[in-house]
Design an enzyme around this catalytic site. Sequence first.
Site, PDB file in Angstrom:
ATOM      1  N   TYR A  17       0.828  -1.278   0.013  1.00 33.29           N
ATOM      2  CA  TYR A  17       0.022   0.059  -0.113  1.00 33.29           C
ATOM      3  C   TYR A  17       0.916   1.234  -0.103  1.00 33.29           C
ATOM      4  CZ  TYR A  17      -3.168   3.752   1.814  1.00 33.29           C
ATOM      5  OH  TYR A  17      -3.644   4.872   1.894  1.00 33.29           O
ATOM      6  N   GLU A  39     -11.690   6.067   4.628  1.00 29.65           N
ATOM      7  CA  GLU A  39     -11.176   7.068   5.850  1.00 29.65           C
ATOM      8  C   GLU A  39     -12.121   7.195   7.057  1.00 29.65           C
ATOM      9  OE1 GLU A  39      -8.028   7.525   6.436  1.00 29.65           O
ATOM     10  OE2 GLU A  39      -7.017   7.348   4.353  1.00 29.65           O
ATOM     11  N   TRP A  47      -5.444   1.993  10.218  1.00 28.41           N
ATOM     12  CA  TRP A  47      -5.640   2.071   8.908  1.00 28.41           C
ATOM     13  C   TRP A  47      -5.273   0.386   8.494  1.00 28.41           C
ATOM     14  CZ3 TRP A  47      -8.380   3.923   5.207  1.00 28.41           C
ATOM     15  CH2 TRP A  47      -8.171   3.635   3.907  1.00 28.41           C
TER      16      TRP A  47
END
Length: 195
Positions: A17, A39, A47
Amino acid sequence: MQTRCAWCGTDPLYVRYHDEEWGIPETDGRTLWELLMLEGFQAGLSWITILRRRESFREAFAGFDPQIIATWGEAEVAVLLQNPGIIRHRGKIEATIQAARSFLRLEAEPGGFSGFIWRFTNGAPLQNALQPGAPIPAQTDISLALSKALKREGFKFCGPTITYAFMQAAGLVNDHLTSCLVHDRVAALGGPQNL
């Protein structure tokens, strides 16, 4: 010696990522919307938790197709609340449905959703040139302005910290450290510029 930003650690999913997505300027409206929704689901969580469930989110939310999600109501919310593959938070689920409607409205305007988002950086990624050890901001005046504008359009779970994380992820700001092996490649990509 170039290294990666420390936050991604060594988890292969997180490293991929970091190397292939985070900070790459994104101009597709639907992709930006999906990122903003994820988000929002991340609020209060890490995350990596969202990243590990991203495919489940995509499956549960019809590929993050706003045209479909905008038609949803209580029946779909009830199904989603039973889905162990996503974050089962009624407020965030309902906010995503409302955000799909807001997205469609903004997408129909000149510049679409992408133009709405990118105008906050004048169509070009901000280059922070952060040095190793430098503090990375949690929010900025721009993320606060973006947050307020999104809220006026009917979005929720988009406070200035969430919108700054979104800006970092979507490449509106390049917060890769200057020592990061990805920094220069991301810095060279630019953004839409023609707003």
